[in-house]
Design an enzyme around this catalytic site. Structure first.
Site, short mmCIF file in Angstrom:
data_model
loop_
_atom_site.label_atom_id
_atom_site.label_comp_id
_atom_site.label_asym_id
_atom_site.label_seq_id
_atom_site.Cartn_x
_atom_site.Cartn_y
_atom_site.Cartn_z
N HIS A 117 80.36 33.80 -14.07
CA HIS A 117 79.98 33.43 -12.70
C HIS A 117 80.63 32.08 -12.38
O HIS A 117 80.22 31.05 -12.92
CB HIS A 117 78.46 33.30 -12.58
N MET A 174 69.39 42.55 -13.14
CA MET A 174 68.55 41.36 -13.06
C MET A 174 68.86 40.50 -11.82
O MET A 174 68.64 39.29 -11.83
CB MET A 174 68.74 40.51 -14.32
N1 HPA Z 1 69.90 45.93 -18.08
C1 HPA Z 1 69.67 44.93 -17.20
N2 HPA Z 1 70.64 44.25 -16.60
C2 HPA Z 1 71.91 44.60 -16.88
C3 HPA Z 1 72.22 45.63 -17.77
C4 HPA Z 1 71.16 46.33 -18.41
O1 HPA Z 1 71.35 47.25 -19.21
N3 HPA Z 1 73.58 45.70 -17.82
C5 HPA Z 1 74.06 44.76 -16.97
N4 HPA Z 1 73.05 44.08 -16.40
#
Ligand code: HPA
Length: 277
Positions: free
Chosen positions: A62, A212
């Site tokens: 990021h 997330m």
């Molecule tokens: N879970 C949650 N957030 C994520 C995942 C995952 O498997 N892969 C990329 N971001």
């Protein structure tokens, strides 16, 4: 200072650097997907550190800057990197950058993210258009006194992902020969990945992908009346669906592998969306 005043201060700071002309489209470029903004022309780059109260991303992949520029003659503003609740930021801080994009005058917002695939027909490297979301983060950016200047107390979320823009995204994918998947994104707070039992639960709840980020931003944009569309890069199969252990390295590797296809899809989407906005 209230949120409206903070957003106003950031909007002015961006306009001082990039001019007053409102961008037509806003882009939120998620984990490993920031490269698209490097290809904009007449770029003005504003590091988040130079904007008052802007949160700084601590996550690898990021960049942490706003890029204002042109894409085939259409003015856009892109967030190269975002911040997350799990970094320790308050909800208002997580959504401040998106509110700034909206208040710069964008007519629509494209949100992108890395996500784990829950739908068993998905493979790592697939791109998925968001048709809807499940807010399972445990927070909502609109909690607290409502800012009537910004939007209503109880914003409607029936079309949080704009049907017309989704249609444009489908058309762009077809034109570019991209097999775009579609589905519901479940947003959790993280930062631990899910357990296999949680993934089974999420599938039962109707989720196709999990991540997330994004849901708070989409709620903030809906509150401000800005149309949204979204793309997840399925960077990995969710927990329990493959023998492989989940890692941020895999997420970053997959995002990097699909960045050219992703950029082609976004590029065509911007061309086509600009015609209907
Ligand atoms: N879970 C949650 N957030 C994520 C995942 C995952 O498997 N892969 C990329 N971001």
């Amino acid at each position: 200072m209230d949120t409206f005043a903070r957003v106003s201060a950031c909007v002015r700071a961006v306009q001082v650097r990039a001019g007053l002309q409102p961008p037509t489209l806003g882009l939120v470029l998620g984990s490993g997907l920031g490269a698209f903004a490097d290809a904009l022309t007449d770029r003005v780059v504003v590091p988040y550190a130079e904007l008052p109260d802007f949160p700084k991303s601590s996550v690898q992949g990021h960049a942490g800057q706003l890029v204002v520029g042109n894409h085939h003659g259409v003015r856009v503003v892109a967030m190269q990197g975002r911040v997350h609740f799990y970094e320790g930021y308050a909800p208002w801080q997580v959504v401040l950058p998106v509110r700034v994009l909206c208040r710069l005058g964008v007519k629509a917002l494209l949100v992108t993210n890395a996500a784990g695939g829950i739908n068993t027909s998905f493979r790592a490297g697939d791109l998925m258009a968001l048709t809807d979301h499940l807010n399972l983060t445990g927070w909502n950016p609109l909690v607290g006194p409502n800012d009537e200047q910004a939007g209503p107390r109880f914003p409607d979320m029936s079309h949080a992902y704009d049907p017309t823009l989704l249609q444009v995204l489908r058309g762009a994918a077809k034109a570019e020969g991209v097999a775009l998947k579609e589905g519901v994104y479940a947003g959790l707070s993280g930062p631990s990945y899910e357990t296999p039992a949680e993934i089974r639960m999420l599938r039962t709840l109707g989720a196709d992908a999990v991540g997330m980020s994004t849901v708070g931003e989409v709620i903030a944009a809906a509150h401000l009346g800005v149309k949204v569309t979204g793309i997840s890069c399925i960077t990995n199969l969710a927990a329990g669906l493959s023998a492989q252990k989940l890692s941020h390295d895999e997420v970053a590797e997959t995002a990097n592998r699909v960045k050219d296809v992703f950029s082609r899809l976004v590029s065509r989407f911007l061309d086509d969306a600009a015609k209907v906005l």
